[in-house]
Design a protein around this motif. Structure first.
Motif, PDB file in Angstrom:
ATOM      1  N   THR A 490     -58.873  -3.297 -20.628  1.00 41.86           N
ATOM      2  CA  THR A 490     -58.541  -2.472 -19.465  1.00 41.86           C
ATOM      3  C   THR A 490     -59.631  -1.456 -19.145  1.00 41.86           C
ATOM      4  OG1 THR A 490     -57.320  -0.910 -20.873  1.00 41.86           O
ATOM      5  CG2 THR A 490     -56.063  -2.697 -19.855  1.00 41.86           C
ATOM      6  N   LYS A 491     -59.746  -1.186 -17.848  1.00 37.97           N
ATOM      7  CA  LYS A 491     -60.677  -0.169 -17.350  1.00 37.97           C
ATOM      8  C   LYS A 491     -60.269   0.112 -15.910  1.00 37.97           C
ATOM      9  CE  LYS A 491     -65.596   0.813 -16.681  1.00 37.97           C
ATOM     10  NZ  LYS A 491     -66.979   0.264 -16.774  1.00 37.97           N
ATOM     11  N   HIS A 492     -59.657   1.253 -15.678  1.00 40.09           N
ATOM     12  CA  HIS A 492     -59.156   1.560 -14.337  1.00 40.09           C
ATOM     13  C   HIS A 492     -60.268   1.382 -13.310  1.00 40.09           C
ATOM     14  CE1 HIS A 492     -57.420   3.737 -10.937  1.00 40.09           C
ATOM     15  NE2 HIS A 492     -56.234   3.524 -11.515  1.00 40.09           N
ATOM     16  N   HIS A 493     -59.943   0.710 -12.216  1.00 37.98           N
ATOM     17  CA  HIS A 493     -60.996   0.334 -11.262  1.00 37.98           C
ATOM     18  C   HIS A 493     -61.627   1.537 -10.566  1.00 37.98           C
ATOM     19  CE1 HIS A 493     -58.810   0.751  -7.291  1.00 37.98           C
ATOM     20  NE2 HIS A 493     -57.803   0.850  -8.133  1.00 37.98           N
ATOM     21  N   GLU A 494     -61.003   2.716 -10.651  1.00 37.53           N
ATOM     22  CA  GLU A 494     -61.588   3.916 -10.043  1.00 37.53           C
ATOM     23  C   GLU A 494     -62.058   4.926 -11.081  1.00 37.53           C
ATOM     24  OE1 GLU A 494     -58.509   5.308  -7.457  1.00 37.53           O
ATOM     25  OE2 GLU A 494     -59.135   4.027  -5.778  1.00 37.53           O
ATOM     26  N   THR A 495     -61.232   5.190 -12.095  1.00 38.15           N
ATOM     27  CA  THR A 495     -61.556   6.240 -13.066  1.00 38.15           C
ATOM     28  C   THR A 495     -62.288   5.723 -14.297  1.00 38.15           C
ATOM     29  OG1 THR A 495     -59.477   6.019 -14.308  1.00 38.15           O
ATOM     30  CG2 THR A 495     -59.464   7.439 -12.342  1.00 38.15           C
ATOM     31  N   GLY A 496     -62.166   4.417 -14.567  1.00 43.12           N
ATOM     32  CA  GLY A 496     -62.784   3.851 -15.764  1.00 43.12           C
ATOM     33  C   GLY A 496     -61.979   4.077 -17.029  1.00 43.12           C
ATOM     34  N   GLU A 497     -60.799   4.677 -16.926  1.00 41.67           N
ATOM     35  CA  GLU A 497     -59.980   4.958 -18.100  1.00 41.67           C
ATOM     36  C   GLU A 497     -59.271   3.694 -18.586  1.00 41.67           C
ATOM     37  OE1 GLU A 497     -57.324   7.923 -16.680  1.00 41.67           O
ATOM     38  OE2 GLU A 497     -58.752   9.573 -16.925  1.00 41.67           O
ATOM     39  N   VAL A 498     -59.005   3.649 -19.902  1.00 43.41           N
ATOM     40  CA  VAL A 498     -58.218   2.543 -20.441  1.00 43.41           C
ATOM     41  C   VAL A 498     -56.748   2.799 -20.141  1.00 43.41           C
ATOM     42  CG1 VAL A 498     -59.894   2.092 -22.266  1.00 43.41           C
ATOM     43  CG2 VAL A 498     -57.935   3.586 -22.727  1.00 43.41           C
ATOM     44  N   ILE A 499     -55.946   1.772 -20.257  1.00 45.42           N
ATOM     45  CA  ILE A 499     -54.528   1.885 -19.941  1.00 45.42           C
ATOM     46  C   ILE A 499     -53.858   2.876 -20.896  1.00 45.42           C
ATOM     47  CG2 ILE A 499     -53.865  -0.066 -21.419  1.00 45.42           C
ATOM     48  CD1 ILE A 499     -51.836  -0.844 -19.208  1.00 45.42           C
TER      49      ILE A 499
END
Length: 647
Positions: A490-499
């Motif tokens: 996972t890698k948020h498409h805007e923030t780059g954070e994991v779930i």
């Protein structure tokens, strides 16, 4: 297109020449290598060339290529079957077997399977009966190819206004094509169809799309399938089997049709209460949603209200979850997981001309730098392409050696074909959690094929028993559910954070959501498949399936449905074998127990998995591979828990 026809002619001529040389070896000079192993290599060479042509029929963007390859496949099916019935080759194998050489391991198994294959082709029968069996096989091969091509070529869509897309996210709408009137086109391709059925608020449009999808394959495929079922029954009778199911299961883990029937009946009875409860739940939700106290669930409602119930019951937002699964991040994370577990590295190779610009080519090496294999990814939908997700074997790994020589290992090659939404500027192709499972599953097939170390091509990669072949990749779906592996996927498409951990916990709690429905749906198709291949039927096939679905699912399919015309598995391979998707889950769930409790990225467990399950192919009996990996006898405890029937 003449090149494709010429290639088919060359394949046939080459095999004839090679078989002629094999037949000329004097009986007293026959060895395992110059007869049994040589025959395996000869047939593999022809099969490899055939697979490449068949593969182009499934992936080429050019309709003229797909048509030319279909014609070549028909010719090759007929001619290669004819060559497989060469009595001189059969006599050569019998001459070697008569020498009584004591064989062990893969060599012993290869001789046994070769002799069994000849028996299953009718070589123990009178010449005229064997001819009937051969002609039957040719007809089945041709019809099976036509059945699959009709599904791949089937195109349809619905046109909708922007208001009729209510409930669907902007990212989905942005990926739709539009007609000359400005309406949005929703096709039957997976990236269009599934989200629409799950989220479109407009029930009449869901119905329209579901109706069109239910006619995939067309009336012609119903005629073809009826003829295939008839030919399969005739073949089984000619060869002395009770029915087609007994014929198909003989060389599989199940061994006999009765075992399959008992397995399916037991699961059906166990799943019925779950299905009934789930149907009541989504019916109640529909009545609440519509304000109609008499509302019933229809075939075009199930996915929609299942998704709505899941979000309500588990406080989940499917669209929010998808934001953490952009396709590029999932692919990179999946690569890291498999490389860590299996002790390999993947490197993309540039500058090679392939069949489409979207296709990616990779090499696989061990951590010491030694070349192992190659694989390709063809991930996005296009017209005329294979419409589901699958792994295709293009080269079977094997040891190529001459008499008395060491030889060299031929690296295997495979391609994963899928239909995920293509990332475009402003739309990173956000994947559903289900599609993440699909990606892990199909790439698991690729790993099964390209990490093989089997010496003989017919025992290589995922050339295993059909009711085991899905088990290794089915097991790898579990990595979509574990905290440790999801950090990589996972890698948020805007923030780059994991779930976030709390979102993962919600996913895990919802894992058994509608499990009764999902299990029973698979059971329904397995029972339909088993029924038409074991019992005479006087009603049309579409009515047999319709009645089965009503009985087991409690929801009638579309009144205009032509299913099973679009049930691609019935064209060949999974006939009397669809039960395998559930059968093998017993072993997949049990194998996963070695990875639980913090070991999902443990290289030592991964190494054992690679050595026992992936590398050996079918060079040993599949049950012995599972025993070797587990270090004990397998059981069904983990499987029953995974479908809500444990305890």
């Amino acid at each position: 297109m003449a090149d494709i026809a010429a290639m088919a002619t060359k394949i046939i001529a080459t095999e004839k020449t090679q078989l002629s040389a094999l037949k000329q070896i004097p009986a007293a000079q026959r060895t395992f290598q110059n007869t049994v192993a040589a025959l395996d290599l000869i047939q593999n060479e022809a099969q490899t060339a055939f697979l490449k042509i068949d593969f182009l029929m499934n992936v080429s963007p050019l309709p003229e290529v797909r048509e030319a390859t279909k014609e070549a496949v028909d010719v090759l099916n007929r001619e290669l079957i004819e060559l497989s019935y060469d009595e001189g080759v059969y006599r050569a194998v019998k001459e070697y077997a008569a020498l009584g050489e004591v064989l062990q391991g893969p060599e012993k198994k290869l001789l046994e399977t070769t002799m069994r294959a000849y028996r299953r082709m009718g070589f123990d029968l009178l010449s005229e009966v064997r001819t009937e069996v051969k002609e039957n096989a040719k007809k089945r091969a041709e019809l099976g190819t036509e059945f699959g091509k009709n599904i791949n070529d089937w195109k349809d869509h619905i046109a909708v206004t922007r208001d009729e897309l209510a409930g669907l996210p902007d990212s989905y709408i942005a990926g739709l094509c539009r007609d000359d009137k400005g309406k949005y086109l929703v096709t039957l391709e997976y990236p269009d169809f599934v989200p629409f059925m799950e989220s479109a608020q407009n029930a009449s449009k869901r119905q329209e799309l579901a109706d069109k999808n239910s006619r995939k394959g067309g009336e012609e495929n119903l005629t073809i399938l009826a003829e295939l079922v008839k030919l399969r029954a005739e073949n089984a009778k000619l060869l002395g089997y009770k029915d087609h199911a007994d014929y198909k299961t003989e060389d599989r883990m199940a061994k006999r049709g009765q075992a399959v029937g008992e397995f399916l009946s037991g699961l059906r009875d166990g799943a019925r209460p779950l299905v009934a409860k789930e149907l009541l739940d989504i019916t109640a939700l529909k009545r609440e949603d519509t304000g109609d106290k008499e509302a019933e669930i229809h075939y075009y409602d199930v996915a929609y209200y299942s998704r709505m119930l899941k979000e309500k019951r588990y406080d989940m937002d499917e669209q929010k979850i998808k934001e953490y699964f952009p396709l590029a991040a999932v692919k990179n994370g999946m690569f890291e997981i498999y490389q860590t577990l299996l002790g390999v590295t993947f490197t993309r190779l540039e500058g090679y001309k392939l069949w489409h610009e979207d296709v990616e080519l990779y090499e696989v090496r061990n951590t010491d730098g030694a070349l192992v294999s190659y694989f390709m990814l063809d991930l996005y939908p296009r017209e005329g392409k294979y419409s589901h997700a699958a792994a295709f074997n293009l080269v079977n790994g094997h040891l190529h050696k001459t008499e008395g020589g060491e030889g060299a290992y031929v690296p295997p090659v495979a391609c994963m074909v899928a239909n995920f939404p293509k990332p475009i500027e402003g739309n990173p192709s956000l994947m559903s959690h289900y599609n993440v499972e699909v990606f892990l599953h199909e790439f698991g097939h690729v790993m099964h094929h390209v990490l093989t170390q089997a010496a003989y091509p017919s025992q290589s990669g995922f050339a295993t028993a059909w009711d085991f072949v899905e088990a290794p990749s089915q097991m790898l779906e579990n990595w979509a559910w574990e905290h440790e592996s999801l950090k990589l996927l996972t890698k948020h498409h805007e923030t780059g954070e994991v779930i976030p951990a709390d979102m993962v916990e919600k996913l895990r709690k919802a894992r058994l959501h509608m499990i009764g429905h999902d299990t029973m749906r698979q059971l329904s198709f397995a029972i339909f498949d088993f029924k038409i291949h074991t019992e005479p039927f006087g009603t049309p096939l579409k009515e047999v399936l319709r009645n089965t679905l009503i009985d087991l699912m409690g929801v009638a399919p579309s009144p205009v449905s032509l299913q099973p015309a679009g049930f691609g598995h019935m064209g060949g391979g999974y006939d009397a074998g669809y039960y395998g998707y559930l059968w093998l889950r017993v072993y997949a769930a049990d194998m996963y127990t070695r990875f639980r409790d913090g070991k999902v990225l443990d290289p030592e467990v991964g190494k054992a998995y690679r050595q026992w399950i992936l590398e050996k192919g079918s060079s040993m009996e599949e049950i012995d591979l599972v025993r070797g990996f587990l270090g004990r006898e397998p059981n069904n405890k983990a499987f029953l828990e995974s479908i809500g029937l444990g305890g």
